[in-house]
Design a protein around this motif. Structure first.
Motif, short mmCIF file in Angstrom:
data_model
loop_
_atom_site.label_atom_id
_atom_site.label_comp_id
_atom_site.label_asym_id
_atom_site.label_seq_id
_atom_site.Cartn_x
_atom_site.Cartn_y
_atom_site.Cartn_z
N LEU A 297 0.86 -1.19 0.00
CA LEU A 297 0.00 0.00 0.00
C LEU A 297 0.89 1.23 0.00
CD1 LEU A 297 -2.64 1.65 0.37
CD2 LEU A 297 -2.36 1.37 2.83
N ASP A 337 -6.69 9.28 -1.40
CA ASP A 337 -7.83 8.98 -0.53
C ASP A 337 -8.10 10.23 0.30
OD1 ASP A 337 -9.81 7.76 0.92
OD2 ASP A 337 -8.46 6.64 2.22
N LYS A 342 -8.30 12.45 6.33
CA LYS A 342 -7.12 12.79 5.52
C LYS A 342 -7.34 14.04 4.68
CE LYS A 342 -6.04 7.96 4.73
NZ LYS A 342 -7.33 7.44 4.27
N ARG A 358 -15.39 11.34 -0.01
CA ARG A 358 -14.13 10.70 0.37
C ARG A 358 -13.66 9.76 -0.72
NH1 ARG A 358 -12.56 6.63 5.31
NH2 ARG A 358 -10.52 6.58 4.36
N GLY A 454 -8.92 -3.00 3.68
CA GLY A 454 -8.49 -1.92 4.58
C GLY A 454 -9.19 -2.12 5.91
N SER A 455 -8.54 -2.85 6.80
CA SER A 455 -9.22 -3.23 8.04
C SER A 455 -9.46 -2.03 8.96
CB SER A 455 -8.41 -4.29 8.78
OG SER A 455 -7.12 -3.81 9.00
N ASN A 456 -8.69 -0.95 8.77
CA ASN A 456 -8.90 0.21 9.65
C ASN A 456 -10.28 0.80 9.41
OD1 ASN A 456 -6.18 -0.22 10.12
ND2 ASN A 456 -5.51 1.39 8.74
N ASP A 457 -10.56 1.06 8.14
CA ASP A 457 -11.88 1.62 7.83
C ASP A 457 -12.97 0.56 7.95
OD1 ASP A 457 -11.70 4.42 7.38
OD2 ASP A 457 -10.44 3.98 5.67
N ARG A 467 -12.33 5.98 14.00
CA ARG A 467 -11.01 5.41 14.31
C ARG A 467 -10.06 6.38 15.00
NH1 ARG A 467 -8.74 4.61 8.18
NH2 ARG A 467 -6.64 4.82 8.97
C1 PEP Z 1 -7.51 1.02 5.90
O1 PEP Z 1 -8.56 1.67 5.93
O2 PEP Z 1 -7.35 -0.04 6.53
C2 PEP Z 1 -6.37 1.48 5.10
C3 PEP Z 1 -5.31 0.74 4.92
O3 PEP Z 1 -6.44 2.72 4.58
P1 PEP Z 1 -6.17 4.06 5.44
O4 PEP Z 1 -5.64 3.65 6.78
O5 PEP Z 1 -5.19 4.86 4.65
O6 PEP Z 1 -7.52 4.69 5.50
#
Ligand code: PEP
Ligand code: MG
Length: 575
Positions: A297, A337, A342, A358, A454-457, A467
């Motif tokens: 990434l 993104d 961001k 977004r 993208g596990s964060n989102d 988050r």
């Molecule tokens: C996510 O969402 O897991 C990801 C890798 O993208 P970012 O953290 O840049 O939103």
């Protein structure tokens, strides 16, 4: 040597650990709203020199924009730059700036800031969508102007090993401080997957978050021990604690390096790939040091939000080239993104930025921005055939894939007709960040070459938890069984469509997460480079069956706590 501190240690402040390691250094309390310029009075004698500074900055900006226009083939982008030049040359701007300097005796940086802010406010109030979309550009011109007229550089210089203390910090500011020698970060706000924290981890800077009112408790120059492993700091420590920690640091530094080879397989020979997440050139040394097999990434937002705007095509190409030249293996470049957390400079206020304009949603409206990035990426992909992959962020409906594919094909056609080679087989993938994509993954997967979770989102949208919000940080549980279930569904849909799935969120660099992901059938994980050795050691010392058994049990659990417990037992039993 075992040394640590706790609540009983004098001047101890507890906080939540977000990136491990220990640092000792002087505190630097950073201001959060660095963009806002306050009025500074100037003397009668300084009026002329302030006006001259304005004229010199204006000429320099016009010259730089002219150079940028020269390198552009895209007519509409060139027209935007021309419009920016017209704004800079506008006599009304000069009139207003001179008036503030002469009549109010205020410095040129404030005069420029105030003048542009006034015009920006007027545009915001105009209600016109067309004007509103130009506000980002105007803010950029303003910031560039301000940094050019400032006597002192906008950059604050910091002492060696500085421990940064702040309410929050942008990733760009953090990298800039890191390059000046910062060695630690303590924040009042933020979650473990907020962007500055991800970058701190990637740069190997110990980091604490949720440090309540820390900017009020500490002043610049205080001596700090930051223990990112224990989750706390000691302010102005005694000589004894200081010496003990200095010893401890020596020990830690030796053990951080990875010594694994390029063989990536489980104990029973099942292959896997470990890649790096990267956003800044400053992170590249760690990618090689930790034997990443490529960049899984590449976040590109730093091109837009850095101190120096780098959205013109030449600068973008230089950034992508630096990545390809310094890393072996594939480089997955993600389109801008913008939005959510961001975007430091939003053209208008959204009630719910994370659910709003977004990623791909914004890019499909901002065609000039999208096309300039596509042009840069596709040109570079043609120069490095077989090495670039293109990743689309924040997809939530299938139609977005059709639209972006249309744009990509159009740009490839334009490049070919200008004699610029392209990579005909460029893989195009989407991020799986929204539950709709996970739930219907087959339909999305059919239209692309790969999926990247993208596990964060995905966690924030599944558990409905912002988050970056420190108030609810304990609810951000990226290996919650419900998230794993969605990932399992994604894998099934992708398998049916015969498309590869990888994971690039922070879950991939977490021991519990990595083990479950492998068990769910994902064998490509991308993470902050410093997490690679730990994840390699875990996965390469287990059999595939062990991992599958763990994952099968994990998806049926009811909570993250249960999973942590299960993982602890599993780790001991399978060691
Ligand atoms: C996510 O969402 O897991 C990801 C890798 O993208 P970012 O953290 O840049 O939103
Ligand atoms: Mg994301």
């Amino acid at each position: 040597m075992s040394v640590s501190f706790d609540e009983n240690t004098e001047n101890f402040i507890k906080a939540r650990s977000a990136a491990g390691g220990i640092s000792i250094g002087p505190a630097v309390v950073i201001k959060t709203d660095s963009k806002k310029i306050s009025p500074t009075a100037i003397s009668e004698e300084e009026i002329e020199s302030n006006k001259e500074k304005f004229c010199a900055a204006r000429d320099l900006l016009i010259h730089e924009l002219q150079k940028m226009r020269g390198g552009l083939q895209d007519k509409s982008t060139s027209e935007i730059i021309e419009a920016q030049q017209q704004i800079i040359k506008d006599p009304e701007i000069e009139k207003s700036v001179f008036e503030i300097i002469e009549k109010k005796s205020l410095s040129v940086d404030f005069a420029v800031y105030e003048t542009f802010s006034y015009f920006i406010e007027q545009l915001k109030e105009s209600g016109s969508e067309l004007f509103r979309q130009r506000i980002i550009d105007l803010e950029n011109i303003r910031d560039q102007y301000v940094s050019k007229v400032c006597d002192h550089d906008v950059e604050v210089s910091i002492p060696d090993n500085a421990i940064l203390i702040g309410s929050k910090i942008s990733p760009t500011e953090l990298v800039s401080f890191y390059e000046q020698g910062a060695s630690g970060l303590v924040l009042e706000k933020g979650g473990i997957t907020s962007h500055a924290v991800i970058i701190a981890k990637s740069l190997g800077i110990p980091c604490l978050i949720n440090a309540e009112k820390i900017t009020k408790k500490i002043k610049s120059g205080d001596s700090i021990i930051l223990d990112g492993n224990e989750g706390g700091i000691v302010v102005n420590p005694s000589e004894k604690i200081l010496n003990d920690y200095a010893e401890k640091i020596k020990g830690v530094k030796v053990s951080v390096r990875s010594d694994h080879t390029n063989e990536f397989e489980t104990m029973d020979g099942y292959p896997f790939k470990l890649m790096a997440n990267v956003e800044f050139e400053a992170e590249l040394p760690r990618v090689a040091e930790n034997n990443a097999q490529g960049i899984g990434l590449l976040r590109t937002e730093s091109l837009l939000f850095g101190k120096k705007l780098r959205k013109d095509i030449e600068d973008q190409e230089a950034f992508y080239t630096a990545m390809l030249e310094n890393v072996s293996g594939p480089v997955t470049i993600r389109l801008f993104d913008i939005g959510g957390d961001k975007n430091a400079r939003r053209p208008y206020k959204e009630a719910n930025p994370f659910l709003g304009w977004r990623g791909i949603r914004l890019l499909l409206d901002e065609k000039n921005l999208l096309r300039s990035q596509l042009k840069a990426i596709l040109t570079i992909a043609g120069k490095y055939p077989g090495r670039v992959k293109l990743l689309v962020p924040m997809v939530s409906v299938v139609n977005e894939i059709d639209l972006i594919r249309g744009e990509i094909e159009k740009m490839q056609g334009t490049l070919l007709s200008s004699g610029i080679p392209i990579d005909e087989d460029l893989p195009i993938g989407i991020m799986v960040e929204v539950p709709s994509v996970a739930l219907s993954s087959f339909h999305f997967a059919k239209k692309v070459d790969f999926l990247s979770i993208g596990s964060n989102d995905l966690t924030q949208y599944t558990l409905a938890v912002d988050r970056g919000n420190e108030k609810i940080h304990n609810l951000f549980q990226h290996y919650h069984p419900s998230v794993l279930k969605l990932i399992s569904m994604t894998v099934k849909g992708a398998k049916k469509a015969d498309v590869n799935v990888s994971v690039c969120g922070e879950l991939a660099g977490d021991e519990v997460g990595a083990a479950c992901l492998m068990g769910l059938g994902i064998n490509e994980l991308s993470m902050v480079p410093n997490s690679l050795p730990e994840i390699y050691d875990l996965l390469s010392s287990r059999n595939r069956n062990n991992l599958v058994e763990l994952a099968n049990k994990a998806v049926d659990l009811s909570s993250s706590e249960e999973l942590e417990e299960l993982f602890r037992e599993w780790k001991d039993q399978t060691a």
